[in-house]
Scaffold this motif. Sequence first.
Motif, mmCIF file in Angstrom:
data_model
loop_
_atom_site.group_PDB
_atom_site.id
_atom_site.type_symbol
_atom_site.label_atom_id
_atom_site.label_comp_id
_atom_site.label_asym_id
_atom_site.label_seq_id
_atom_site.Cartn_x
_atom_site.Cartn_y
_atom_site.Cartn_z
ATOM 1 N N HIS A 189 0.077 -2.175 -3.368
ATOM 2 C CA HIS A 189 0.239 -1.346 -2.174
ATOM 3 C C HIS A 189 1.654 -1.486 -1.617
ATOM 4 O O HIS A 189 2.285 -0.508 -1.245
ATOM 5 N N TRP A 190 2.137 -2.748 -1.590
ATOM 6 C CA TRP A 190 3.491 -2.973 -1.086
ATOM 7 C C TRP A 190 4.519 -2.358 -2.023
ATOM 8 O O TRP A 190 5.516 -1.787 -1.578
ATOM 9 N N LEU A 243 4.679 1.312 -1.399
ATOM 10 C CA LEU A 243 5.447 1.575 -0.186
ATOM 11 C C LEU A 243 6.941 1.423 -0.466
ATOM 12 O O LEU A 243 7.764 2.240 -0.031
ATOM 13 N N VAL A 263 9.664 4.368 0.140
ATOM 14 C CA VAL A 263 10.405 4.299 1.405
ATOM 15 C C VAL A 263 11.772 3.642 1.242
ATOM 16 O O VAL A 263 12.748 4.075 1.846
ATOM 17 N N TRP A 322 -4.748 5.934 -5.218
ATOM 18 C CA TRP A 322 -4.756 5.788 -3.765
ATOM 19 C C TRP A 322 -5.218 7.116 -3.175
ATOM 20 O O TRP A 322 -4.873 8.176 -3.692
ATOM 21 N N TRP A 361 -5.962 9.025 0.766
ATOM 22 C CA TRP A 361 -6.011 8.959 2.219
ATOM 23 C C TRP A 361 -6.551 10.270 2.756
ATOM 24 O O TRP A 361 -6.323 11.326 2.173
ATOM 25 N N SER A 380 13.275 9.142 -3.733
ATOM 26 C CA SER A 380 11.932 9.006 -3.154
ATOM 27 C C SER A 380 11.074 10.213 -3.505
ATOM 28 O O SER A 380 9.907 10.071 -3.901
#
Lengths: 496, 226
Positions: free
Chosen positions: A19-20, A23, A27, A73, A75, A133
């Motif tokens: 997950h990190w 990110l 980002v 993932w 959401w 990104s």
Amino acid sequence: MIWRFGLYESTFEPQWYSHWALLAILVLPIFIGLLGAFFTPRRLFPVALACLPILLAGALLIVDYLQVGLLRWQWDIAGVELSLRFNGLSGLMLMITQWVGTAAAMYTPGHLQLTNPGKHARWLWPLMGVLISALSLIWLAVDLLTLYAALELMGLAAVGMLLLSGKPDALKAGMRYLLLALVGSLAYLLGVALLLGYWGELDLKSLVEVVEPSPVSWVAAALIGAGLALKAALFPLHGWLTPVHENAWTPVSALHAALVIKASLFMLIMLWGILLPDALFAPRLVAWLGMLAIVWGGLIAWRAESLKTLVASSTVGQLGYLMVAFPLLLGSAVSPLPGALAWEGFWLQLMGHSLAKAAMFMAVGNLIIATGESSIKGLAGTSRRLPLSLLIFGIASVTLMGLPPSAGFTAKWLLLQAMVMTQQWVAVAALLIGTLLTAAYVFRVFRYSFDETAPRHQYQPLAPGMDLIALCLALAAFALGLLAHLPLALLQGGGA
Amino acid sequence: MIASIDYVEVGVAFCLVAAALACLFDRHLKRASSLFLLFALLMSLSWWLFDAPGLALAELVLGLTLTGGSFFYALNAFPATAEKVPHYDRSLHRWSHKVVRAVLALAWSVMIGGAIWFLLPDMAYSPTEHPLIIAAVVIVATAMGAFALHRHMLRRLMAFNVLGSGVFLLLAGMAGTMPGSQALISVGLTIAWLGTLLGVLLIRQLVSLEGLLALESDSDATGHAQ
């Protein structure tokens, strides 16, 4: 297609560090880019140091994928489902993006120092971050909304970078590119509107289950295909590509040719795989256009007067190889073995071209900076004074020509095998003609460079590392052919 | 089925088409920009009719204020010396150029229209049921043609924006205003504004470097790309 693009439920949850890492890859590039705007690095080492955590995060994701298989993932934000997945293919594309991006970023300080472009140059860093990104997001996204947003973000960042050079010609080429890219994405959006209206799904995993051949899926595929082909500069829609590269800065050209146009192509093949599972006509049309592209791009590059036109036109031809493989990738009529060979050859060719083209743009950029001339004739006498830049150009063109043992050779070998098995003799002929034409335009450059009749005495010395970075990229394209089993194993891991 | 005509919707649809056509084919750039503001206002109204107040607000902020404002920002940079000249697109096109563009735009809109026909079968019985969708198809077709036809950069940018609005209307008409399509339209509006802003900055830069003629010299290569 479902297996190949990882459009299925994952067996295990991603591990905590993934997950990190996710990110970080999405980002950190923007954040570091913003830092770059404020601190404008003048040397290579701070840039390399800043890129390190992003590369580490990408590697962590691949480690996790090797352990637990497909990562997913999902959401739900205000009723809108967003989903990402990480399979072998996304991992490969992510790695290529990050490493080519790092190389381009490390090349930039030297380039800016020598060309001295003025104050606007600092905005190159955040734009580069946004570009990386957005690209990373495109490789991971599996819903039409995220794909749309990422595609647009990438396109706008790319246009912004192209405009920084500020010359009137660059502005005109950039404006044309901006308008065509925006209209291309509206065509994509219209296709998405049809899909959403008829099947009510944005998530690709659900869409693949409900889609069936009907006029809606054909028109949607045509609209999405036209929009993305315009952005990917596929053959009859490539008119904007050469003027854009003609005027852009070297690291920007390298990023653009290596990654930006590939992202549209990646989306095109993924969405067509879902929308046109049994199509015969559309992939064949693309393949015929691809054959024309190989010949046309080769001829234009052969006749080119300026170095950058040569490299940009060769991109048109090299994309043709990828287009020729379309009938083998799409359609259920293809038997499994040639289908699998073509699948591997396609991605290997794409990655090899990315590395080699980035290296070639940098080598050409170095030659132009050192000699101060952008025409091929201006290279006279460089063989004695700039052997390293020419050597890099040579190693990169070995991959483009497809000589062993480069990635280009392995990829074309796989594609040729698949074409011979399915008896597509015209495509085989196009592949061979393409190789000859590539050799013709590459050796034209060398012919002028060995011309000793016009000896020059003034050469601008290059900043440290500029040659070395290009050399590493060219050698990576070379090594990708020798070690092709590693990326292919990762690719097959997603199809197991 | 008896067609029930909603006069408000028909009126808005008619005004939208009229504003779009006027905006696309007015050679006077300042007037065309003002017409674009009117068009954006009508767009906002039609989002209201679609029961999407969020989108109506987004259109007011992003479409009307920011995008419309960008056009005037571009016009401000034009030198005010020779009275009307800077604000007027005087480029002429050959007939063959016009006919090819018109045929291409027509072919695309026939294809899109066919798909919509398939997607919304009740339109075959009562075409007045969805006046906004019909308006959107007309707007998309004309804007596509205008985008391919014009050579002046500002007019092409405006044609892109009108085309975008038409596409968003089609999206809402076909897919309804579920959260997914609202999100797509909001992203689209933001991108259209950012793209317009980038284009306007570029136009200003180009005018300051090369003068106004540079805006019209965008000729051959794009013709191939179409």
